[in-house]
Design a protein around this motif. Structure first.
Motif, PDB file in Angstrom:
ATOM      1  N   ASP B  87     -41.199  61.483  -6.531  1.00  0.00           N
ATOM      2  CA  ASP B  87     -39.680  61.060  -6.569  1.00  0.00           C
ATOM      3  C   ASP B  87     -39.239  60.769  -5.223  1.00  0.00           C
ATOM      4  N   THR B  89     -36.371  59.567  -4.450  1.00  0.00           N
ATOM      5  CA  THR B  89     -35.115  59.991  -4.142  1.00  0.00           C
ATOM      6  C   THR B  89     -34.999  61.495  -3.663  1.00  0.00           C
ATOM      7  N   THR B  90     -36.027  62.399  -3.858  1.00  0.00           N
ATOM      8  CA  THR B  90     -36.026  63.808  -3.337  1.00  0.00           C
ATOM      9  C   THR B  90     -36.799  63.934  -2.124  1.00  0.00           C
ATOM     10  N   ASP B  91     -38.148  63.333  -2.172  1.00  0.00           N
ATOM     11  CA  ASP B  91     -38.954  63.652  -0.917  1.00  0.00           C
ATOM     12  C   ASP B  91     -39.120  62.360  -0.072  1.00  0.00           C
ATOM     13  N   ARG B  92     -37.920  62.387   0.792  1.00  0.00           N
ATOM     14  CA  ARG B  92     -37.424  61.360   1.730  1.00  0.00           C
ATOM     15  C   ARG B  92     -37.953  61.180   3.012  1.00  0.00           C
ATOM     16  N   THR B 154     -31.923  56.153  -2.743  1.00  0.00           N
ATOM     17  CA  THR B 154     -30.938  57.298  -3.254  1.00  0.00           C
ATOM     18  C   THR B 154     -31.238  57.362  -4.617  1.00  0.00           C
ATOM     19  N   ALA B 155     -30.646  58.647  -5.187  1.00  0.00           N
ATOM     20  CA  ALA B 155     -30.509  58.784  -6.689  1.00  0.00           C
ATOM     21  C   ALA B 155     -29.312  58.094  -6.907  1.00  0.00           C
TER      22      ALA B 155
END
Lengths: 141, 287
Positions: B87, B89-92, B154-155
């Motif tokens: 993911d 959007t979270t592990d950036r 991003t999300a």
């Protein structure tokens, strides 16, 4: 594949533009779909015709420069392949493709496109760093 | 029925088993066949040929089936393994455990972009690149693209795609606007940003991931498992929407024969997009 980019051959460019203008007029005139069907093959055939080989000396390059220490150049492709362009980095061919919106993609950058062959070549150098292109790149089947 | 886990939740033992199975596919030659297949089916939308994998409605089903084949090959070697998802959007961050020494390894630090950490570092002797457009026989990356910095989607950017109710729309290519597929594949412009979502992730990783031989980088599979999960999320968000085009295109449509409708057979497997709408009974995603 497309023929040459229109800017490198004014005669072809004029012909393409004229035909485009005619087609646009026909379509915007709201002519019945039967006519559109009849014209569609004409319109598409332009995309598949390979340009005739140009006799005489090699065509003048579209650009040639040193960018971040790498020699980049582009010229019309002799065989009409590679998106109509022969783009090279340090003399080695960069695979060039086109998007439907006319922008350029390369074998190095498949997931973004560029407005001009120069932008395309520079972006490939940026991405490659010091890596050299293969002498004979992988081809799409 | 098995589970695809979020990569951040894998145990150390699970990471090790996934990596071991991938290395074995590389060793026995299967892996590079997958790389060739991806490259072979990249057809840009200026060309007249059939487009199945990119710039076309079948972007989702084509990659779903492609991943399933890869996962089957892994599971033939080790039935406890599945493809984890990333993911983005979270592990950036390049400092994420995704890029750890025991998993994907890190970025290519020098001007040669050479990945020199982790199990896929060339010097470990298990990861020779044989299918590519450059001379590099080693895996290359350029996380975050320092020469022209970008950030992962991003999300909010992902939501912009998932909120789109239309699966796809004419002209069914990289120009389609108001298309979930094109907003997620990432050719659609998102405000001031020219590229988005899936495409931007390829750009952010850099190196091999920016080209047609992107699967040379094993993180390709984790990226596309998330893309596959996003298709699920879109279906859940829009239960009344389905794959488009659903019916054969009109005779005069310039995309006729160049994109797949719902019931057309999809190469190289001859399964239809309709047959790949659901993965129920095969795998599920950990949430």
């Amino acid at each position: 594949m497309r023929p040459y980019p229109t800017r490198c051959n004014p005669r072809t460019a004029a012909a393409v533009l004229t035909r485009r203008a005619v087609l646009r007029t026909v379509f915007t005139a709201g002519v019945v779909s039967a006519t559109a069907a009849a014209l569609a093959p004409v319109f598409r055939s332009r995309r598949t015709v390979a340009p005739a080989a140009t006799p005489g000396p090699r065509p003048a390059p579209l650009f040639e420069e040193t960018y971040r220490g790498r020699h980049i150049s582009a010229a019309p492709a002799a065989d009409g392949s590679r998106g109509g362009l022969d783009v090279r980095i340090d003399g080695r061919p960069l695979h060039v493709m086109r998007r439907a919106d006319g922008s350029y993609l390369s074998g190095v950058n498949h997931f973004e496109s560029f407005d001009s062959p120069l932008d395309l070549a520079r972006a490939a150098v940026d991405e490659l760093g010091s890596v050299r292109l293969a002498a004979a790149p992988a081809h799409h089947g | 029925m098995y589970t695809r886990q979020n990569q951040k939740n894998l145990t150390s033992a699970q990471r090790k088993r996934f990596v071991a199975a991938v290395l074995e596919l590389k060793r026995n030659g299967t892996y590079d066949e997958f790389v060739r297949t991806h490259d072979r089916y990249f057809v840009p939308d200026d060309e007249d040929g059939l487009r199945v994998g990119h710039m076309s409605p079948s972007f989702f089903p084509w990659h779903r089936r492609y991943l399933l084949d890869f996962e089957r090959a892994l599971r033939d070697l080790d039935p406890t393994v599945s493809v984890p998802y990333w993911d983005w959007t979270t592990d950036r961050s390049p400092a994420s455990s995704l890029w750890g020494e025991d998993f994907m390894g890190g970025t290519g630090r020098g001007p040669d972009r050479k990945v020199d950490t982790g199990p896929f570092a060339h010097d470990r002797g298990n990861w020779e690149i044989t299918v590519g457009v450059t001379e590099a026989r080693y895996l290359t990356r350029n996380l975050g693209r320092p020469h022209k910095p970008i950030t992962l989607p991003t999300a909010e950017e992902l939501k912009w795609a998932i909120d789109e109710p239309a699966y796809d729309v004419s002209p069914w290519d990289s120009r389609a606007s108001g298309s979930f597929r094109n907003k997620l594949e990432g050719w659609a412009r998102n405000g001031a940003e020219r590229w988005s979502n899936h495409n931007k992730v390829h750009q952010w990783i850099g190196g091999h991931m920016t080209g047609g031989t992107a699967p040379n980088d094993p993180v390709f599979w984790l990226h596309h498992a998330f893309v596959d999960l996003i298709w699920d999320r879109w279906q859940a968000r829009h239960p009344g929407s389905g794959y488009l085009p659903a019916a054969p295109l009109d005779r005069w449509d310039r995309q006729r024969g160049r994109v797949l409708t719902r019931d057309d057979p999809m190469p190289p497997w001859n399964v239809t997009p309709a047959q790949l709408m659901s993965h129920k009974g095969i795998y599920r995603y950990e949430v």
